[in-house]
Enzyme design. Sequence first.
Site, PDB file in Angstrom:
ATOM      1  N   GLU A   1       0.822  -1.216   0.000  1.00 55.74           N
ATOM      2  CA  GLU A   1       0.000   0.000   0.000  1.00 55.74           C
ATOM      3  C   GLU A   1       0.858   1.268   0.000  1.00 55.74           C
ATOM      4  O   GLU A   1       0.632   2.196   0.775  1.00 55.74           O
ATOM      5  CB  GLU A   1      -0.943   0.004   1.206  1.00 55.74           C
ATOM      6  CG  GLU A   1      -2.019  -1.068   1.119  1.00 55.74           C
ATOM      7  CD  GLU A   1      -3.088  -0.957   2.208  1.00 55.74           C
ATOM      8  OE1 GLU A   1      -2.791  -0.438   3.289  1.00 55.74           O
ATOM      9  OE2 GLU A   1      -4.229  -1.396   1.941  1.00 55.74           O
TER      10      GLU A   1
ATOM     11  N   ASP B   1      -9.031  -8.492   3.763  1.00 60.92           N
ATOM     12  CA  ASP B   1      -8.687  -7.458   4.740  1.00 60.92           C
ATOM     13  C   ASP B   1      -9.705  -7.336   5.874  1.00 60.92           C
ATOM     14  O   ASP B   1     -10.547  -6.447   5.846  1.00 60.92           O
ATOM     15  CB  ASP B   1      -8.574  -6.101   4.019  1.00 60.92           C
ATOM     16  CG  ASP B   1      -7.876  -5.064   4.859  1.00 60.92           C
ATOM     17  OD1 ASP B   1      -7.455  -5.394   5.971  1.00 60.92           O
ATOM     18  OD2 ASP B   1      -7.743  -3.921   4.394  1.00 60.92           O
TER      19      ASP B   1
ATOM     20  N   GLU C   1     -12.830  -1.587  12.122  1.00 57.92           N
ATOM     21  CA  GLU C   1     -12.741  -0.816  10.878  1.00 57.92           C
ATOM     22  C   GLU C   1     -13.830  -1.209   9.888  1.00 57.92           C
ATOM     23  O   GLU C   1     -14.428  -0.350   9.241  1.00 57.92           O
ATOM     24  CB  GLU C   1     -11.359  -1.041  10.257  1.00 57.92           C
ATOM     25  CG  GLU C   1     -11.204  -0.406   8.891  1.00 57.92           C
ATOM     26  CD  GLU C   1      -9.853  -0.700   8.249  1.00 57.92           C
ATOM     27  OE1 GLU C   1      -8.994  -1.326   8.889  1.00 57.92           O
ATOM     28  OE2 GLU C   1      -9.669  -0.288   7.090  1.00 57.92           O
TER      29      GLU C   1
HETATM   30  C1  BDP Z   1      -6.325  -1.734   6.021  1.00 64.99           C
HETATM   31  C2  BDP Z   1      -6.527  -0.380   6.614  1.00 64.99           C
HETATM   32  C3  BDP Z   1      -5.319   0.500   6.534  1.00 64.99           C
HETATM   33  C4  BDP Z   1      -4.113  -0.265   7.055  1.00 64.99           C
HETATM   34  C5  BDP Z   1      -3.969  -1.566   6.300  1.00 64.99           C
HETATM   35  C6  BDP Z   1      -2.868  -2.441   6.838  1.00 64.99           C
HETATM   36  O1  BDP Z   1      -7.590   0.219   5.928  1.00 64.99           O
HETATM   37  O2  BDP Z   1      -5.564   1.659   7.277  1.00 64.99           O
HETATM   38  O3  BDP Z   1      -2.965   0.490   6.934  1.00 64.99           O
HETATM   39  O4  BDP Z   1      -5.141  -2.315   6.434  1.00 64.99           O
HETATM   40  O5  BDP Z   1      -3.189  -3.437   7.469  1.00 64.99           O
HETATM   41  O6  BDP Z   1      -7.357  -2.538   6.495  1.00 64.99           O
HETATM   42  O7  BDP Z   1      -1.700  -2.155   6.644  1.00 64.99           O
END
Ligand code: BDP
Length: 718
Positions: free
Chosen positions: A317, A391, A419
Amino acid sequence: MKNALPILFLIVCIGSSRAEDGYRLWLRYDKIGNSRLLQQYRNSISSIRVDTPGAVLVAAREELLNGLQGLLGMSLPGMQGRALSGTGEGSAIREGCVLAGTSASSPAIRSLHLEQELARAGQEGFIILSVTREGRHAIAIAANTEAGVLYGVFHFLRLLQTGRDIRQLSIHEVPALHYRMLDHWDNLNRIVERGYAGLSIFNWHTLPLYIDKRYRDYARANASIGINGAVINNVNANALVLTKEYLLKAAALANLFRTYGIRVYLSVKFSAPIEIGGLKTADPLDPGVQAWWQQKANEIYTYIPDFGGFLVKASSEGQPGPQNYGRSHADGANLLADALAPHGGIVVWRAFVYSNEVPEDRAKQAYNEFKPLDGKFRSNVLVQVKNGPIDFQPREPFHPLFGALPGTPLMMEFQLTQEYLGFATHLVYLAPLFKECLDADTWRKGKGTPVSSTISGMAAVANIGNERNWCGHPFAQANWYALGRLAWDPGLSSAQIADEWIRQTFTNEGAIVDTVKKMMLASREITVDYMTPLGLHHIMGYNHHYGPAPWFNQASRPDWNCTYYHKADSTGIGFDRSSTGSNALEQYAPEVRKEFESVRDCPDRWLLWFHHVPWDHRMQSGRTLWNELCYKYYAGVDSVRWMQKAWNSCKGKIDAERWDQVRMLLAIQEREAVWWRNACLLYFQSFSGMPLPAGSERPDHDLGHYEALRFPIAAENK
Ligand code: BDP
């Protein structure tokens, strides 16, 4: 009399500041209400003894004394060996004494000759035994290490808090997993990424000189459920955390946490050698970079001698990582592992990777990336895998990496912060979600290879903030509690854990325990029903993930669009991950694959995760897919209303403050469940063209209304 009013006012104020605001979590230690039990406990316990305590035993003694005095409603002599010298007691055991210690620290424990039992307790396990010596009865809490004794003390207090009989104790406990951790996604400016319970409890501004009382209470809570590691900053890391200034702040926390058996870990940014080291590269094969990390590790250990290690989100990411230099995840992890190894530290390297450039099903990418690297990591590297391949969704099948890397220790990553589960306003007890994953059979070593047997540690993204009740929702505390208990013993049931938590947090009154337990145990499935039934996933609002947005298709990359995940069209709905589609199923053992492969046999709860299914497909219930979808969304809302009724029936049996908080939160949950149901069904109906069930509650708005909702502030919550 003139001064009576102010004094009365003062008393009222003091009284109300002690109201049940949730701060005490499950460690309330209020006097036991059941007089029969109270009598039993008072008959069994009249003093405590913790000989020659080191720092952890001091914490254990304090907890034992405070806990027992609160629960028994009387003061106890809290003696220790030194205080007894001269009395001639030495190793003698007094009637009604609770002895806590290791053989090394305590002559009294030594005199009990528990060598055989302790041989099985390992480094962190403990035993709790009723013992009789020379006609005197006592209770021994013994372990091989001070941390083991501390866990034993908390376990013993839990027995009393949950109303157990303590007359014939014979308890042997050993944690199943070595690493039991919380990952805080807390930024240095105290904003918590995906946090819904206020600011970070870690106040970097006032550290290291100011030690907030909360730090100790946080450590106590963790120790009480066996958590032994805390990653105190966000995985989307700021390189500054590795500067001397911040390391000294982390060291202050570590000094305190150490006394509760907790090690501090830091999330590190892969490009730190450039950002704070002034180097031109962060290439893991560059000797200058290697030297920088080694020197940095040496420095850290001068401040924190028992530093746990690094957690790393790299090449994920947008975070920098070894792939920026054409290197593999193993190259990156090994660079850091080599720096930490001389000091006994570990690297927890996250497998949460999926790339925009790879036109592959996102659910397959982590496996494809990591499978070929099995056996290539240093021995002090653990690969941290999220429970499911996408996720932290309300429901996901287990991640195919579990059991697939026999040469690489794995760490489970769960998410406590909600979340994707309604933030901290929805009552969702997550133990059933955790258990579903932990108990799932990977078949990697034949039948009976559950996910829990393939991991060496368990971590979870914390839901803790500086709100008075720590987690935002009073029931969100139960998820923190469940994580610790399951990391200690994945064999515990969700019901058992809920039972313990309710008794310690609210009440021991049987009827209320039963009602609240029913709510908790049903709550996760209810949430799945009104959010993402039948295997749907990732249809939440873009970026902030608040509320439904299955129509969303405007993201810069396809796999950030909701439409990518549900693939609804006029023929049907769902992501075909069978051999006719992305074939993500090929990443599982053949037996698992078989379970999911055909539309006919695939269990309903995973159906749309693995298959694109026609709207008129006949489900196991006999309903068409469309009708089943409607049924689930409606059942979800109805069940939230059932939870409201159940909670109302607890009025007066639970303290007014928390009862009312939960009542209001359930009202939010009900409103949002209706929103989810209406928005999703209206949207999916635009493809199915089929009617909502006759006689059902009608949506109060049209689809356009729901699509037009915007939440610019929620989006800031990062
Ligand atoms: C996602 C979240 C993000 C996190 C990412 C992660 O939206 O904020 O940084 O996972 O796990 O679920 O790195």
